[in-house]
Motif scaffolding. Structure first.
Motif, short mmCIF file in Angstrom:
data_model
loop_
_atom_site.label_atom_id
_atom_site.label_comp_id
_atom_site.label_asym_id
_atom_site.label_seq_id
_atom_site.Cartn_x
_atom_site.Cartn_y
_atom_site.Cartn_z
N TYR A 291 0.83 -1.21 0.00
CA TYR A 291 0.00 0.00 0.00
C TYR A 291 0.86 1.26 0.00
O TYR A 291 1.97 1.27 0.53
CB TYR A 291 -0.92 0.02 1.22
CG TYR A 291 -2.17 -0.81 1.05
CD1 TYR A 291 -3.38 -0.22 0.72
CD2 TYR A 291 -2.13 -2.19 1.20
CE1 TYR A 291 -4.53 -0.97 0.54
CE2 TYR A 291 -3.28 -2.96 1.03
CZ TYR A 291 -4.48 -2.35 0.70
OH TYR A 291 -5.60 -3.10 0.52
N GLN A 292 0.31 2.32 -0.59
CA GLN A 292 0.93 3.65 -0.56
C GLN A 292 0.30 4.45 0.59
O GLN A 292 -0.75 4.09 1.10
CB GLN A 292 0.73 4.34 -1.90
CG GLN A 292 1.31 3.54 -3.08
CD GLN A 292 1.36 4.31 -4.36
OE1 GLN A 292 2.37 4.93 -4.67
NE2 GLN A 292 0.29 4.25 -5.13
N PRO A 293 0.96 5.55 0.99
CA PRO A 293 0.46 6.31 2.14
C PRO A 293 -0.97 6.83 2.01
O PRO A 293 -1.64 7.07 3.01
CB PRO A 293 1.45 7.47 2.24
CG PRO A 293 2.71 6.94 1.66
CD PRO A 293 2.27 6.05 0.53
N VAL B 9 0.33 -0.11 -4.37
CA VAL B 9 1.58 0.13 -5.08
C VAL B 9 1.45 -0.50 -6.46
O VAL B 9 1.09 -1.68 -6.57
CB VAL B 9 2.77 -0.49 -4.32
CG1 VAL B 9 4.06 -0.32 -5.12
CG2 VAL B 9 2.92 0.12 -2.94
N GLN C 71 0.09 -0.44 7.15
CA GLN C 71 1.37 0.25 7.05
C GLN C 71 1.81 0.27 5.59
O GLN C 71 1.90 -0.76 4.94
CB GLN C 71 2.43 -0.43 7.91
CG GLN C 71 3.72 0.39 8.03
CD GLN C 71 4.64 -0.16 9.09
OE1 GLN C 71 4.61 -1.35 9.41
NE2 GLN C 71 5.48 0.69 9.65
N SER C 72 2.07 1.47 5.09
CA SER C 72 2.45 1.62 3.68
C SER C 72 3.92 1.28 3.48
O SER C 72 4.67 1.05 4.44
CB SER C 72 2.18 3.06 3.23
OG SER C 72 3.14 3.94 3.80
N TRP D 240 1.27 5.07 8.15
CA TRP D 240 0.05 4.29 8.28
C TRP D 240 -1.09 4.95 7.51
O TRP D 240 -1.23 6.16 7.51
CB TRP D 240 -0.34 4.15 9.75
CG TRP D 240 0.60 3.25 10.51
CD1 TRP D 240 1.74 3.63 11.15
CD2 TRP D 240 0.50 1.84 10.67
NE1 TRP D 240 2.35 2.55 11.71
CE2 TRP D 240 1.61 1.43 11.45
CE3 TRP D 240 -0.43 0.88 10.25
CZ2 TRP D 240 1.82 0.10 11.79
CZ3 TRP D 240 -0.22 -0.44 10.59
CH2 TRP D 240 0.89 -0.83 11.36
N ALA D 241 -1.89 4.13 6.84
CA ALA D 241 -3.05 4.61 6.09
C ALA D 241 -4.30 3.96 6.67
O ALA D 241 -4.30 2.79 7.05
CB ALA D 241 -2.93 4.26 4.61
#
Length: 244
Positions: free
Chosen positions: A165-167, A172, A201-202, A207-208
């Motif tokens: 994951y991205q922020p 991704v 967690q990105s 963290w998102a």
């Protein structure tokens, strides 16, 4: 706590039959990126046999690259293509005594619709036109979820066990490092964190926040079936009920 566990099927994976004994929802390829009339029929029959909710998995017209090529198409074209694919699977499900329950776009169509309001609107409009009772599945917090809500559709926000994951909560891209998570322990911890705590967690460490209503597991990985069993066991241990 309840959670839906879904998998993409009818894409040529040998593990489809076993996956259907582990998931609560199946997203069946509708021919544009994989599958054909026969695989759609077979997948519907197997889903019904296992009591698994049937969903359509429409894509951009891109069999050569498995639906992973970015495309810029007019919204009306995407609307028509989505209608075509969803309608075909709905007809097969009805003929077999089942009901189409949900729609989840595939690959690049899914990823672009997560960020492109016009594309998301075309998909949601097509789903609503096919059947307003259909559930629209999209990336948690995405434009596709917002478009579905505008059309009055029930939406289901999706998270991924094996994707980075991205922020901002987006995935991704597969072309970048960290897109796929190969470590089973990391995938398990990430999934439980998203379901129980609503955060992930990105790749940057930030963290998102996410809303986890359904978890996607991919059946084409080397240890996909073993991981699916571990995930089910972990959910059961924590009192999380798997249901569509």
């Amino acid at each position: 706590m309840n959670i839906d566990l879904n998998a993409d099927l009818g894409e040529g994976c040998a593990s489809d039959a076993e996956l259907l004994t582990l998931v609560s929802s199946a997203n069946i390829a509708c021919g544009f990126h994989a599958g054909d009339a026969q695989t759609m029929l077979s997948s519907v029959r197997n889903a019904l046999k296992n009591g698994v909710a049937i969903g359509a998995h429409p894509s951009f017209p891109d069999r050569e690259n498995f639906g992973r090529t970015a495309m810029t198409l007019p919204p009306e074209t995407v609307y028509a293509q989505t209608l075509y694919q969803v309608g075909a699977l709905a007809a097969i499900a009805k003929a077999e005594g089942g009901v189409l329950r949900h729609v989840k776009p595939h690959g690049m169509l899914y990823n672009q619709a997560a960020k492109d309001p016009q594309l998301a609107d075309a998909i949601a409009k097509a789903v609503h036109a096919c059947d307003p009772a259909l559930v629209l599945v999209g990336l948690a917090g995405s434009e596709l979820i917002r478009a579905g809500e505008r059309y009055g559709l029930v939406t289901r926000q999706e998270v991924f066990a094996d994707r980075g994951y991205q922020p901002d909560g987006s995935l991704v891209p597969r072309s970048q490092p960290g897109a796929m998570i190969d470590d089973e322990e990391q995938s398990l911890a990430q999934t439980l964190g998203m379901v129980e705590s609503g955060r992930v967690q990105s790749v940057t460490g930030a963290w998102a926040s996410v809303v986890a209503q359904t978890v996607c597991i991919h059946g084409d990985g080397e240890h996909a079936l073993a991981f699916a069993r571990r995930l089910r066991e972990a959910f059961t241990t924590r009192g999380i009920h798997i249901t569509a």
